[in-house]
Design a protein around this motif. Structure first.
Motif: not given
Length: 691
Positions: A438-443, A367-370, A409-420, A347-353
């Motif tokens: 505030g507003a946020r856009y997620d992919q 901007v954050d990325y998971q 047994l079965v082998v399963t895999e979940i890949d997940k990415q999110q950018t906000g 999570d990267n952020r700039v804060v201004g006061n």
């Protein structure tokens, strides 16, 4: 939204909320400045806004439980933290040693640690160790504006213990019921006498049995951290942890038959275990490494970055009762998982006061990325299968089963990415008005892969989330506010047919007041709210997780933490929650949501004997949970009592006794297809040495 257009209970709650401002202006002086302890009503939290701000001056609903309260109530798991706060339901699944179960305002919540998401996918559950925490913060309601994907219930943020400037430490020894044993060590201070480098090392060993017969859990935990003031403008804190659990899982699943329903054979004993103790196991190893970086660019702008890599390895064999097959028999199923989660998030952020003659501005851009990868073996497409022959519901006999084999047994895999990408601006006008927008856009992208069938399911979701709020800061400490927030949650899981779930979306509107007058050492908050969620998950009458419903919650909350006298502290909460579910399968018919009571109340009193017996402090609390319904199944209300006593008998020594469910009341906590007995009485004695 006008109270005239709301349902009658909610309209009455709004009128009560507004009237609290009038009551507060005439409150007597309840605490003095020279009290032995003080609650600083302006509790500062970074969770509600992602920048530090006093909660009573923030137009968002939030609560904080500090380390002192965690210690005094002997909180052993995250879901015990907010038992004495409004809007939070816990313990509804009884004793469970492999998951933290919480409902916030009738919904699930997202769990964060040090501002970064903890990944909990299906049975791969990351469990924060409470001995390693300095406080836990709660942001209620949809929170996607700051945290991206999250259920509408809110966000719980567990804050790890950090290095201290002063040398300090403690050794903790505990013993209690169910063969509870615990040893904790916590030491911190400057490194080699340096002023700009500090360390902390927290370690714990815990062992004990569960409420169910033949269940147990053993935990090892260590968390080193290092803080470095690189320059006057730049600081870096490195945080690491390692935790290993070896357990026989506690599966509190019971049928309504024999719990809330009568039988010719009497009731099922709460300690009855339908699992297979000699076969079931829950072996979990979780480790993480991350840092928090802060750099003051100039007098206005500051850059902050949080990063963590985490890994969770799991071997789970967990059998449980599924359905009744005869007058006193039932069929068991088995859940099997053998795999791991690798994840990293930044999570990267700039804060201004900055300030003008009439305004104060706090601007946040980030901007954050998971990134998450969950790969492992499971039994069947749905992750469960029939297990063994039917078992006696009232006198289970073990051993009549066939172990699972690799062919099952079965082998399963979940890949997940999110950018906000998110923006937030708080404007304070004339030191009286607070405006927040505030507003946020997620992919978000989710891939679900079945390696045995060589199939892949993909889901790409984009979402814009908005939020806003207005608060008025009156001179008498009464601060009314109104806020609006949204949530968005892509689900990295599959239904009983192996299909990906649709994203869940939610929105909340809230009207409240926060009260912290000068003559009150503490605070009072009250709020009314409405939350709507689409694509909700629920348990079908066949015991499967399905997504065919919409969910609405209308509620009222009242919460206070205050000193009534110099020695007497009160924590009190009340929650009214009308949670409704509309099922598509039944042509949109509406019913009360399972698990969620309409009424909850709690109160905890602490008294310090500063004059009669210096060093002695006692506390007692009561928790009331109203009746709930699961279709036609009704679960009665219940009340349980807790107590605490501690005595500092020497400058560095303290003894403490905690008892939960003091009367050892036997009760059914909830039903949601299955039914669950509440946790039995627990007695824990502690001895603490500090330096």
């Amino acid at each position: 939204m006008s109270a005239a257009f709301l349902p009658t209970p909610l309209a009455r709650a709004i009128r009560l909320t507004l009237s609290l401002g009038i009551v507060a202006t005439s409150m007597p002086a309840l605490a003095q400045d020279d009290s032995p302890e003080s609650l600083d009503a302006l509790v500062v939290s970074a969770t509600a806004l992602k920048v530090e701000a006093p909660l009573v001056e923030t137009p968002r609903p939030a609560s904080v439980v500090e380390e002192e309260e965690l210690r005094e109530r002997n909180v052993q798991s995250l879901d015990e933290t907010f038992q004495y706060r409004a809007g939070v339901l816990s313990g509804h699944y009884g004793d469970d040693n492999d998951t933290d179960w919480l409902k916030i305002r009738g919904f699930d919540q997202a769990t964060y640690q040090d501002g970064l998401r903890i990944y909990r996918e299906g049975f791969y559950q990351w469990l924060p160790e409470t001995y390693g925490l300095e406080r836990v913060e709660l942001l209620k309601g949809p929170a996607s504006i700051l945290y991206g994907e999250a259920p509408p219930g809110g966000v719980i943020n567990a804050i790890s213990k950090r290095p201290t400037k002063e040398a300090q430490g403690e050794v903790l020894v505990q013993a209690g019921t169910d063969k509870h044993r615990q040893l904790g060590v916590d030491t911190s201070g400057p490194v080699a006498g340096a002023d700009n480098v500090r360390y902390r090392l927290v370690g714990l060993y815990r062992d004990g049995e569960g409420d169910l017969d033949f269940t147990e859990n053993e935990r090892y935990y260590v968390a080193p951290s290092l803080a470095w003031d690189i320059t006057d403008q730049t600081s870096l804190t490195v945080l690491a942890s390692f935790q290993k659990d070896d357990a026989i899982p506690t599966n509190p699943f019971k049928l309504a038959y024999g719990t809330v329903q009568g039988t010719p054979f009497g009731k099922v004993d709460p300690s009855t275990n339908y699992s297979e103790p000699g076969y079931d196991t829950n072996e979990r190893t979780q480790s993480s490494l991350g840092y928090a970086l802060s750099h003051q660019i100039n007098d206005v702008w500051r850059f902050e970055q949080d990063f963590r890599y985490s890994e969770l390895d799991l071997l789970l064999r967990s059998s449980y009762i599924f359905f009744q097959t005869g007058p006193r028999e039932g069929q068991r199923y088995l859940t099997y998982r053998d795999g791991k989660i690798d994840s990293w998030t930044v999570d990267n952020r700039v804060v201004g006061n900055w300030y003008t003659d009439r305004t104060e501005h706090t601007f946040l851009a980030g901007v954050d990325y998971q990134d998450l990868n969950n790969k492992g073996q499971q039994n069947g497409v749905g992750g469960f299968s029939m297990f063994g022959s039917p078992i006696d519901l009232f006198d289970p006999q073990y051993g009549n089963f066939t172990p699972i084999t690799p062919a099952d047994l079965v082998v399963t895999e979940i890949d997940k990415q999110q950018t906000g990408y998110y923006l937030q601006h708080q404007l304070r006008l004339d030191d009286r008005w607070v405006f927040l927008a505030g507003a946020r856009y997620d992919q978000a992208k989710v891939d679900n892969i079945n390696h045995e069938a060589n199939t892949r399911q993909e889901a790409d979701d984009d979402q814009l989330s908005l939020s806003g709020g207005v608060m008025y800061l009156a001179e008498n400490g009464v601060s009314p506010y109104v806020s609006y927030t949204e949530s968005f949650q892509p689900i990295a899981g599959t239904d009983g047919n192996g299909d990906l779930y649709e994203p869940r979306t939610g929105e909340q509107i809230e009207l409240g007041v926060k009260i912290a007058p000068r003559n009150l050492d503490g605070y009072v908050t009250a709020a009314v709210y409405r939350i709507d969620e689409e694509n909700s998950l629920g348990t079908s009458q066949g015991g499967f997780q399905i997504q065919d419903r919409e969910r609405t919650t209308e509620g009222f909350e009242l919460e206070s933490v205050s000193y009534l006298t110099e020695q007497l502290e009160l924590t009190a909460a009340y929650t009214y929650n009308s949670a409704k579910v509309r099922d598509q399968a039944t042509a949109g018919s509406e019913r009360q949501a399972p698990l969620i009571p309409r009424h909850q109340a709690s109160a905890w009193l602490d008294y310090s004997f500063t004059d009669l017996a210096p060093g002695l402090k006692v506390g007692a609390g009561a928790r009331f949970v109203g009746e709930t319904k699961d279709g036609s199944t009704e679960v009665p209300s219940y009340t349980v009592f807790d107590m605490m006593a501690q005595y500092a008998f020497a400058p560095q020594w303290q003894a403490q006794l905690n008892v939960s469910n003091l009367a050892d009341r036997e009760y059914v906590a909830s039903c949601d297809y299955w039914c669950y007995y509440g946790a039995e009485r627990s007695v824990v004695a502690s001895l603490r040495y500090r330096w």
